[in-house]
Design an enzyme around this catalytic site. Structure first.
Site, PDB file in Angstrom:
ATOM      1  N   ASP A  17      66.069  10.451  97.687  1.00 27.39           N
ATOM      2  CA  ASP A  17      66.964   9.809  98.637  1.00 27.39           C
ATOM      3  C   ASP A  17      68.182  10.726  98.769  1.00 27.39           C
ATOM      4  OD1 ASP A  17      68.290   7.786 100.181  1.00 27.39           O
ATOM      5  OD2 ASP A  17      69.349   7.177  98.351  1.00 27.39           O
ATOM      6  N   ASP A  73      71.864   9.825 100.259  1.00 27.03           N
ATOM      7  CA  ASP A  73      73.188   9.264  99.967  1.00 27.03           C
ATOM      8  C   ASP A  73      73.177   8.521  98.630  1.00 27.03           C
ATOM      9  OD1 ASP A  73      74.000  10.234 102.444  1.00 27.03           O
ATOM     10  OD2 ASP A  73      73.505   8.368 103.469  1.00 27.03           O
ATOM     11  N   SER A 112      78.946   6.410 101.274  1.00 22.87           N
ATOM     12  CA  SER A 112      80.098   5.720 101.853  1.00 22.87           C
ATOM     13  C   SER A 112      79.595   4.509 102.617  1.00 22.87           C
ATOM     14  CB  SER A 112      80.851   6.646 102.812  1.00 22.87           C
ATOM     15  OG  SER A 112      81.780   5.889 103.575  1.00 22.87           O
ATOM     16  N   ASP A 113      80.245   3.364 102.417  1.00 27.29           N
ATOM     17  CA  ASP A 113      79.877   2.178 103.192  1.00 27.29           C
ATOM     18  C   ASP A 113      80.171   2.391 104.676  1.00 27.29           C
ATOM     19  OD1 ASP A 113      78.933   0.822 100.994  1.00 27.29           O
ATOM     20  OD2 ASP A 113      80.858  -0.157 100.574  1.00 27.29           O
ATOM     21  N   SER A 137      70.566   4.759 109.633  1.00 27.82           N
ATOM     22  CA  SER A 137      70.702   3.804 110.733  1.00 27.82           C
ATOM     23  C   SER A 137      71.995   4.010 111.525  1.00 27.82           C
ATOM     24  CB  SER A 137      70.637   2.377 110.201  1.00 27.82           C
ATOM     25  OG  SER A 137      71.749   2.109 109.369  1.00 27.82           O
ATOM     26  N   ARG A 155      73.055   2.930 115.371  1.00 27.98           N
ATOM     27  CA  ARG A 155      74.311   2.221 115.617  1.00 27.98           C
ATOM     28  C   ARG A 155      75.271   3.028 116.475  1.00 27.98           C
ATOM     29  NH1 ARG A 155      75.861  -1.466 111.254  1.00 27.98           N
ATOM     30  NH2 ARG A 155      74.033  -2.014 110.064  1.00 27.98           N
ATOM     31  N   CYS A 172      59.282   3.210 109.331  1.00 28.41           N
ATOM     32  CA  CYS A 172      59.754   4.298 108.464  1.00 28.41           C
ATOM     33  C   CYS A 172      60.980   3.943 107.637  1.00 28.41           C
ATOM     34  CB  CYS A 172      60.000   5.569 109.273  1.00 28.41           C
ATOM     35  SG  CYS A 172      60.892   5.422 110.824  1.00 28.41           S
ATOM     36  N   ARG A 173      61.700   2.896 108.019  1.00 25.35           N
ATOM     37  CA  ARG A 173      62.919   2.571 107.276  1.00 25.35           C
ATOM     38  C   ARG A 173      62.558   1.987 105.907  1.00 25.35           C
ATOM     39  NH1 ARG A 173      68.427   1.251 107.625  1.00 25.35           N
ATOM     40  NH2 ARG A 173      68.931  -0.660 106.531  1.00 25.35           N
ATOM     41  N   ARG A 199      65.681  -0.497  97.920  1.00 20.38           N
ATOM     42  CA  ARG A 199      64.698  -0.178  98.962  1.00 20.38           C
ATOM     43  C   ARG A 199      64.006   1.168  98.697  1.00 20.38           C
ATOM     44  NH1 ARG A 199      69.513   0.129 103.370  1.00 20.38           N
ATOM     45  NH2 ARG A 199      70.345   2.148 102.789  1.00 20.38           N
TER      46      ARG A 199
END
Ligand SMILES: [Mg+2]
Ligand SMILES: [Zn+2]
Length: 177
Positions: free
Chosen positions: A7, A9, A16-17, A53, A57, A99-100, A129
């Site tokens: 992964d 991040d 970061s949120d 994502s 967005r 794919c997510r 996830r």
């Protein structure tokens, strides 16, 4: 063939949120680039699988994502490592894509492209996830405690075969002693 899937991040770079929206915001975690170099030198092929994502967005576009990944590739190379490929999901949670993560599609695609046997492949992530996607395809899930990792462990409910390690450096030290 030795393959490891990471992964991005919270594993390679600070999370970061507010999303990582620019190359400037992409900052490696301490020791992560050296860990990738260690894996590379031990013959591991390193692939990245990341949910992004922020694209769906409208927070950043694909060209910016490519620039962020160019910085990541260069940083790994400067440390003596190689990130061979980056797979990403640009969709939002409600896009119903396959794919997510935790959907298995991205990891399936990586395994197919590399012709890798899932049970021999380690998948390192900091979120539930990641681990669920890894378990779904039969990879070995490893939770690291960087990024969201401590929260993920605290919440519990990890796939039963999940290993927990402090960070990517610890994973690399174990795989490439
Ligand atoms: Mg993460
Ligand atoms: Zn997707």
């Amino acid at each position: 063939m030795k393959l490891i899937i990471l992964d991005r991040d919270g594993v390679i770079n600070h999370d970061s949120d507010a999303y990582i929206k620019s190359p400037e915001e992409w900052r490696p975690l301490e020791g992560s680039l050296e860990a990738i170099a260690r894996l590379t030198k031990a013959g591991y092929r390193v692939a990245v699988a990341t949910n992004q994502s922020g694209v769906a967005r409208g927070l950043f576009d694909l060209a910016t994502l490519a620039a962020i990944h160019a910085k990541m590739h260069q940083a790994a190379a400067a440390a003596g490592g190689r990130i061979e490929s980056v797979f990403f999901c640009p969709h939002a949670a409600d896009d119903q894509c396959g794919c997510r993560k935790p959907k298995p599609g991205m990891l399936e695609e990586i395994l197919r492209r590399y012709g890798a046997e899932a049970r021999k492949v380690t998948m390192v992530g900091d979120s539930q996830r990641d681990l669920e996607a890894a378990a779904a395809v039969g990879c070995r899930p490893v939770l690291v405690l960087t990024g969201k990792g401590r929260d993920t462990m605290r919440k519990g409910g990890l796939p039963p075969e999940t290993l927990v390690r402090v960070d990517l450096a610890a994973v690399a030290a174990e795989l490439a002693p």
